[in-house]
Design a protein around this motif. Structure first.
Motif: not given
Length: 173
Positions: A58-84
Motif C-alpha cells: 500500500p502507498g506504492e506507485i505501480v510501474d509497468i515493470k512489475r506487471l504482466e497481462e495474462v489471459e483469464v482461463t477461469n470462467p468463474a472469475l468476476t468482479g472489477d479487475y484491471a484488464t489493461s
C-alpha cells in the motif's frame, strides 16, 4: 412386412436428407456469421487480466515493470479487475497486491496532488478579480477533489477544488 420395410427405407432416406439439409444450413449460418464479424473475432476470446509479478505494498506507485497481462482461463472469475496495464500504471495502491493475483480497480487510486500540511496556493476568482493566498491543506487530495484548506495569513478555513497545477480554487458562498 414389405410395406414396413419400404416405409422404413423411405424414412431413412428422409432422415439422411434432413441431416444433409441441416448440415448445409449450419455451414451457411457459420459462413454468414464469419463474414459479419471482423477478422479474428469470429470466435469469443478469453478476457485479459493484469497481475503483479511481485508483491506491491500500500502507498506504492505501480510501474509497468512489475506487471504482466495474462489471459483469464477461469470462467468463474468476476468482479472489477484491471484488464489493461493502462488502467493500473501510475496509480497508487491502497491495499497489498499479491503476485499472481488479479488487481482490483478498487484497490487503486490516483496519486495525491496536494498533501496535508504542505504549502499550496489558494486562488479565488470572481469575474476580473483574482485573489491568491498561501494555504495549508487539512487533508490529502487528488485532482478534482473538494478539500478544506487553512489560509496561512488569516487562519480561516475554506473549501476548494484541487487543480492540475496543485492550486486550490475556492468559490464564493
Amino acid at each position: 412386412m414389405r410395406f414396413r420395410r419400404a416405409a422404413h427405407a423411405s424414412t431413412m432416406n428422409v432422415a439422411s436428407g434432413d441431416r444433409k439439409r441441416r448440415s448445409l444450413a449450419l455451414l451457411v449460418a457459420l459462413s454468414l456469421c464469419a463474414s459479419i464479424l471482423p477478422a479474428g473475432q469470429a470466435f469469443a476470446e478469453n478476457p485479459m487480466a493484469v497481475i503483479p509479478t511481485q508483491t506491491i505494498y500500500p502507498g506504492e506507485i505501480v510501474d509497468i515493470k512489475r506487471l504482466e497481462e495474462v489471459e483469464v482461463t477461469n470462467p468463474a472469475l468476476t468482479g472489477d479487475y484491471a484488464t489493461s496495464t493502462k488502467q493500473v500504471v501510475g496509480k497508487v495502491t491502497s491495499r497489498t497486491l499479491l503476485a499472481g493475483r488479479v488487481i482490483l480497480v478498487s484497490a487503486l487510486r490516483e496519486p495525491y496532488t496536494v498533501e496535508r500540511g504542505k504549502a499550496v496556493r489558494i486562488v479565488f476568482t470572481n469575474g476580473p478579480l483574482t485573489i491568491t493566498a498561501g494555504g495549508a491543506p487539512l487533508e490529502n487530495a487528488a485532482v478534482g477533489d473538494l478539500i478544506r484548506v487553512r489560509n496561512t495569513d488569516s487562519g480561516i478555513i475554506v473549501s476548494g477544488t484541487v487543480m492540475d497545477d496543485g492550486t486550490i480554487h475556492v468559490v464564493a458562498k
